[in-house]
Design a protein around this motif. Structure first.
Motif, PDB file in Angstrom:
ATOM      1  N   VAL A   1      -1.232  57.353 -16.051  1.00 15.67           N
ATOM      2  CA  VAL A   1      -0.277  58.191 -16.773  1.00 15.67           C
ATOM      3  C   VAL A   1      -0.681  58.329 -18.226  1.00 15.67           C
ATOM      4  O   VAL A   1      -0.458  59.361 -18.866  1.00 15.67           O
ATOM      5  CB  VAL A   1       1.142  57.576 -16.691  1.00 15.67           C
ATOM      6  N   ALA A   2      -1.301  57.293 -18.785  1.00 14.58           N
ATOM      7  CA  ALA A   2      -1.676  57.308 -20.196  1.00 14.58           C
ATOM      8  C   ALA A   2      -2.919  58.159 -20.365  1.00 14.58           C
ATOM      9  O   ALA A   2      -4.004  57.656 -20.509  1.00 14.58           O
ATOM     10  CB  ALA A   2      -1.929  55.884 -20.676  1.00 14.58           C
ATOM     11  N   VAL A   3      -2.750  59.470 -20.348  1.00 16.53           N
ATOM     12  CA  VAL A   3      -3.882  60.378 -20.348  1.00 16.53           C
ATOM     13  C   VAL A   3      -3.821  61.303 -21.542  1.00 16.53           C
ATOM     14  O   VAL A   3      -2.755  61.574 -22.068  1.00 16.53           O
ATOM     15  CB  VAL A   3      -3.889  61.209 -19.044  1.00 16.53           C
ATOM     16  N   MET A   4      -4.958  61.769 -21.987  1.00 15.47           N
ATOM     17  CA  MET A   4      -5.117  62.826 -22.972  1.00 15.47           C
ATOM     18  C   MET A   4      -4.538  62.454 -24.326  1.00 15.47           C
ATOM     19  O   MET A   4      -4.078  61.362 -24.549  1.00 15.47           O
ATOM     20  CB  MET A   4      -4.550  64.139 -22.435  1.00 15.47           C
ATOM     21  N   GLY A   5      -4.487  63.425 -25.235  1.00 12.58           N
ATOM     22  CA  GLY A   5      -4.401  63.125 -26.656  1.00 12.58           C
ATOM     23  C   GLY A   5      -3.125  62.617 -27.242  1.00 12.58           C
ATOM     24  O   GLY A   5      -2.940  62.820 -28.408  1.00 12.58           O
ATOM     25  N   LEU A   6      -2.234  61.945 -26.521  1.00 12.66           N
ATOM     26  CA  LEU A   6      -1.036  61.397 -27.150  1.00 12.66           C
ATOM     27  C   LEU A   6      -1.286  59.980 -27.647  1.00 12.66           C
ATOM     28  O   LEU A   6      -0.422  59.133 -27.612  1.00 12.66           O
ATOM     29  CB  LEU A   6       0.131  61.399 -26.150  1.00 12.66           C
ATOM     30  N   ALA A   7      -2.475  59.727 -28.143  1.00 13.99           N
ATOM     31  CA  ALA A   7      -2.867  58.383 -28.533  1.00 13.99           C
ATOM     32  C   ALA A   7      -2.091  57.844 -29.708  1.00 13.99           C
ATOM     33  O   ALA A   7      -2.071  56.651 -29.927  1.00 13.99           O
ATOM     34  CB  ALA A   7      -4.357  58.350 -28.867  1.00 13.99           C
ATOM     35  N   ALA A   8      -1.466  58.686 -30.491  1.00 15.14           N
ATOM     36  CA  ALA A   8      -0.738  58.186 -31.655  1.00 15.14           C
ATOM     37  C   ALA A   8       0.350  57.216 -31.257  1.00 15.14           C
ATOM     38  O   ALA A   8       0.748  56.361 -32.031  1.00 15.14           O
ATOM     39  CB  ALA A   8      -0.126  59.334 -32.440  1.00 15.14           C
ATOM     40  N   ALA A   9       0.855  57.334 -30.038  1.00 13.89           N
ATOM     41  CA  ALA A   9       1.911  56.443 -29.592  1.00 13.89           C
ATOM     42  C   ALA A   9       1.437  55.022 -29.453  1.00 13.89           C
ATOM     43  O   ALA A   9       2.237  54.128 -29.242  1.00 13.89           O
ATOM     44  CB  ALA A   9       2.491  56.912 -28.257  1.00 13.89           C
ATOM     45  N   THR A  10       0.130  54.771 -29.571  1.00 16.34           N
ATOM     46  CA  THR A  10      -0.373  53.427 -29.429  1.00 16.34           C
ATOM     47  C   THR A  10       0.129  52.484 -30.496  1.00 16.34           C
ATOM     48  O   THR A  10       0.070  51.289 -30.341  1.00 16.34           O
ATOM     49  CB  THR A  10      -1.898  53.413 -29.480  1.00 16.34           C
ATOM     50  N   ILE A  11       0.646  53.020 -31.610  1.00 15.14           N
ATOM     51  CA  ILE A  11       1.156  52.111 -32.639  1.00 15.14           C
ATOM     52  C   ILE A  11       2.657  52.173 -32.717  1.00 15.14           C
ATOM     53  O   ILE A  11       3.194  52.180 -33.792  1.00 15.14           O
ATOM     54  CB  ILE A  11       0.615  52.472 -34.016  1.00 15.14           C
ATOM     55  N   GLY A  12       3.396  52.281 -31.631  1.00 17.00           N
ATOM     56  CA  GLY A  12       4.788  52.056 -31.860  1.00 17.00           C
ATOM     57  C   GLY A  12       5.744  52.760 -30.974  1.00 17.00           C
ATOM     58  O   GLY A  12       5.813  53.942 -31.014  1.00 17.00           O
ATOM     59  N   LEU A  13       6.517  52.050 -30.218  1.00 17.10           N
ATOM     60  CA  LEU A  13       7.494  52.632 -29.332  1.00 17.10           C
ATOM     61  C   LEU A  13       8.636  51.665 -29.035  1.00 17.10           C
ATOM     62  O   LEU A  13       8.361  50.533 -28.778  1.00 17.10           O
ATOM     63  CB  LEU A  13       6.813  53.000 -28.015  1.00 17.10           C
ATOM     64  N   VAL A  14       9.988  52.126 -28.925  1.00 17.06           N
ATOM     65  CA  VAL A  14      11.041  51.102 -28.807  1.00 17.06           C
ATOM     66  C   VAL A  14      12.447  51.473 -28.362  1.00 17.06           C
ATOM     67  O   VAL A  14      13.230  51.778 -29.214  1.00 17.06           O
ATOM     68  CB  VAL A  14      11.272  50.425 -30.155  1.00 17.06           C
ATOM     69  N   PRO A  15      12.867  51.440 -27.116  1.00 15.95           N
ATOM     70  CA  PRO A  15      14.269  51.389 -26.773  1.00 15.95           C
ATOM     71  C   PRO A  15      14.668  49.964 -26.408  1.00 15.95           C
ATOM     72  O   PRO A  15      13.818  49.151 -26.109  1.00 15.95           O
ATOM     73  CB  PRO A  15      14.375  52.304 -25.569  1.00 15.95           C
ATOM     74  N   ALA A  16      15.951  49.679 -26.432  1.00 16.80           N
ATOM     75  CA  ALA A  16      16.387  48.335 -26.077  1.00 16.80           C
ATOM     76  C   ALA A  16      16.250  48.128 -24.579  1.00 16.80           C
ATOM     77  O   ALA A  16      16.219  49.062 -23.809  1.00 16.80           O
ATOM     78  CB  ALA A  16      17.840  48.130 -26.498  1.00 16.80           C
ATOM     79  N   PHE A  17      16.169  46.860 -24.164  1.00 16.98           N
ATOM     80  CA  PHE A  17      16.123  46.558 -22.735  1.00 16.98           C
ATOM     81  C   PHE A  17      17.381  47.104 -22.067  1.00 16.98           C
ATOM     82  O   PHE A  17      18.491  46.873 -22.527  1.00 16.98           O
ATOM     83  CB  PHE A  17      16.046  45.049 -22.501  1.00 16.98           C
ATOM     84  N   ALA A  18      17.173  47.808 -20.962  1.00 14.64           N
ATOM     85  CA  ALA A  18      18.308  48.394 -20.255  1.00 14.64           C
ATOM     86  C   ALA A  18      18.867  47.401 -19.266  1.00 14.64           C
ATOM     87  O   ALA A  18      18.200  46.487 -18.819  1.00 14.64           O
ATOM     88  CB  ALA A  18      17.870  49.665 -19.536  1.00 14.64           C
ATOM     89  N   GLY A  19      20.106  47.591 -18.886  1.00 15.75           N
ATOM     90  CA  GLY A  19      20.706  46.761 -17.860  1.00 15.75           C
ATOM     91  C   GLY A  19      21.555  45.658 -18.449  1.00 15.75           C
ATOM     92  O   GLY A  19      21.503  45.351 -19.628  1.00 15.75           O
ATOM     93  N   SER A  20      22.359  45.030 -17.611  1.00 17.39           N
ATOM     94  CA  SER A  20      23.241  43.958 -18.067  1.00 17.39           C
ATOM     95  C   SER A  20      22.890  42.682 -17.326  1.00 17.39           C
ATOM     96  O   SER A  20      22.752  42.661 -16.108  1.00 17.39           O
ATOM     97  CB  SER A  20      24.703  44.331 -17.808  1.00 17.39           C
ATOM     98  N   GLY A  21      22.731  41.594 -18.051  1.00 19.38           N
ATOM     99  CA  GLY A  21      22.415  40.323 -17.436  1.00 19.38           C
ATOM    100  C   GLY A  21      20.942  40.183 -17.137  1.00 19.38           C
ATOM    101  O   GLY A  21      20.222  41.154 -16.970  1.00 19.38           O
ATOM    102  N   ASP A  22      20.475  38.940 -17.088  1.00 19.63           N
ATOM    103  CA  ASP A  22      19.075  38.667 -16.792  1.00 19.63           C
ATOM    104  C   ASP A  22      18.942  38.329 -15.319  1.00 19.63           C
ATOM    105  O   ASP A  22      19.639  37.458 -14.803  1.00 19.63           O
ATOM    106  CB  ASP A  22      18.581  37.488 -17.643  1.00 19.63           C
ATOM    107  N   PRO A  23      18.031  38.993 -14.605  1.00 16.63           N
ATOM    108  CA  PRO A  23      17.867  38.710 -13.177  1.00 16.63           C
ATOM    109  C   PRO A  23      17.330  37.308 -12.940  1.00 16.63           C
ATOM    110  O   PRO A  23      16.612  36.750 -13.774  1.00 16.63           O
ATOM    111  CB  PRO A  23      16.860  39.771 -12.727  1.00 16.63           C
ATOM    112  N   ASP A  24      17.679  36.727 -11.806  1.00 19.15           N
ATOM    113  CA  ASP A  24      17.230  35.388 -11.428  1.00 19.15           C
ATOM    114  C   ASP A  24      15.951  35.537 -10.618  1.00 19.15           C
ATOM    115  O   ASP A  24      15.979  35.904  -9.441  1.00 19.15           O
ATOM    116  CB  ASP A  24      18.309  34.682 -10.608  1.00 19.15           C
ATOM    117  N   LEU A  25      14.810  35.256 -11.246  1.00 20.73           N
ATOM    118  CA  LEU A  25      13.508  35.424 -10.607  1.00 20.73           C
ATOM    119  C   LEU A  25      12.794  34.078 -10.511  1.00 20.73           C
ATOM    120  O   LEU A  25      13.068  33.168 -11.297  1.00 20.73           O
ATOM    121  CB  LEU A  25      12.641  36.404 -11.409  1.00 20.73           C
ATOM    122  N   PRO A  26      11.871  33.945  -9.557  1.00 21.11           N
ATOM    123  CA  PRO A  26      11.100  32.699  -9.455  1.00 21.11           C
ATOM    124  C   PRO A  26      10.334  32.434 -10.741  1.00 21.11           C
ATOM    125  O   PRO A  26       9.892  33.368 -11.418  1.00 21.11           O
ATOM    126  CB  PRO A  26      10.132  32.971  -8.287  1.00 21.11           C
TER     127      PRO A  26
END
Length: 404
Positions: free
Chosen positions: A28-53
């Protein structure tokens, strides 16, 4: 889940995982949108932390390395806060066709090189899709317009709906006889959390702390949180947090927080993601009626050509004579000679403007000016030496003093 701290005995395993991870960049990371390599940020979505191994840092890195997601579609929210100064619209004058005296013949608004600057600040929404190594689409959504990059086989199109302009080029990467004749569409450009994670993992060495810090939900999927921190003092990087999908091993979110605190410098995260095969029509494109079409090999200069990802991201300073590096790991500083006399003096409004962008410093090296963002700082001495890196102002001055 308790954090797992890596130690020196595991560094070879970390490096092995890092090398493997670098080979598995989501297409998906294709072609000239390379400027995004220095910075991107939404908060973690969802409520609660899943119980994983429980999982160790080494195991999670290996999971990323083994991830081979080839098909997906989704939405990525991108926020960038580099702390760049407000240039009052001056930056537009450097884009092809922009600024005073510009004309529509000097470039195309659909040329990817004119769109990169938009991702250097603010919040943006990207719609992405991929189906194997030769079909990708990235769309930058605006309030009343859409800009799309489409790679389908050996064809690469970019279209700006706001201006009804299209940019076309051939992807010659798979045709040896065409190399050197046509521009080559870059691959593996880190515009997604996966691409950014691969770049971050390349920095894992003895100067780095790697931990697993619990779990989260991102875009409705359970994920582990991998945290990468510099062990050295003097770096402007506080930490990098990567949310890794527990099923596929694909990074879903990337956050780079500065050592100075506050909002993330770089943050990219999926808000929606689907790993099923996108419809084939997703990658079809024909210029709308009346659209101005610019062929890539008709670009007026090399500056307007679609930049190669490796050159942009890893070798941007190689063109300078005498480029040297000082230090190692997260506190590496690049040093080179401009061949000039530092920052030219100016008076009146121009002088005030230059002064407002930098901070005057003095040391054993003499005097100079430090230009700062929240991540990268650069010292330009009065005799034309440049010291730059993701390090503090004091670290630059110390390096300049030691070089004398």
């Amino acid at each position: 889940m308790a954090p797992y701290e890596s130690d020196d005995d595991t560094n070879e395993e970390l490096r092995t995982g890092r090398r493997k991870a670098a080979r598995y960049v989501v297409p998906v990371a294709v072609m000239g949108l390379a400027a995004a390599t220095i910075g991107l940020v939404p908060a973690f979505a969802g409520s609660g932390d899943p119980d994983l191994p429980e999982i160790t840092a080494e195991q999670l890195i290996e999971k990323i390395a083994a991830s081979d997601v080839q098909q997906l579609s989704g939405t990525v929210k991108v926020s960038t806060n580099l702390g760049l100064p407000d240039l009052g619209g001056l930056e537009s004058s450097f884009a092809p066709g922009g600024g005073a005296g510009g004309s529509e013949d000097e470039g195309s608004s659909a040329d990817p090189s004119t769109k990169l600057m938009e991702l250097a600040s603010g919040t943006h929404t990207l719609r992405v899709a991929a189906d194997g190594p030769d079909k990708h689409k990235v769309s930058l959504l605006d309030k009343a317009a859409e800009y799309s990059l489409i790679h389908n086989g050996d064809e690469v199109w970019a279209y700006d709906s706001a201006s009804n302009e299209a940019f076309h080029m051939k992807d010659a990467s798979g045709a040896a006889e065409d190399k050197g004749k046509k521009e080559e569409a870059p691959k593996d450009v880190p515009t997604t959390p996966k691409g950014m994670a691969d770049e971050a993992l390349k920095a894992v060495d003895d100067t780095t702390s790697v931990t697993v810090d619990g779990t989260a939900q991102v875009a409705g999927r359970d994920a582990y949180k991998l945290v990468i921190k510099p062990k050295q003092s003097g770096s402007t990087v506080g930490q990098i947090s990567i949310a890794v999908d527990s099923k596929t091993g694909m990074p879903l979110k990337f956050t780079l927080t500065p050592a100075s605190g506050g909002a993330a410098v770089v943050d990219a995260g999926f808000t929606k993601v689907d790993f099923s095969k996108p419809d084939a029509s997703t990658f079809d494109f024909s210029p709308p009626k009346g659209a101005k079409v610019t062929e890539g090999d008709e670009a007026k200069s090399e500056d307007q050509a679609l930049p190669k990802a490796e050159e942009d991201l890893g070798h941007g300073l190689e063109g300078f004579d005498g480029l040297k590096t000082i230090g190692e790991g997260w506190t590496t500083i690049a040093r080179f000679d401009t061949g000039g006399e530092g920052i030219p003096s100016a008076s009146g409004d121009a002088g005030s403007f230059l002064d407002s962008l930098g901070t005057k410093v003095n040391g054993e090296f003499g005097s100079g000016t430090v230009f700062s963002t929240r991540l990268v700082n650069a010292l330009i001495t009065d005799d034309g030496q440049v010291y730059a890196g993701a390090v503090t102002k004091d670290a630059l001055v110390k390096a300049a003093n030691a070089a004398k």
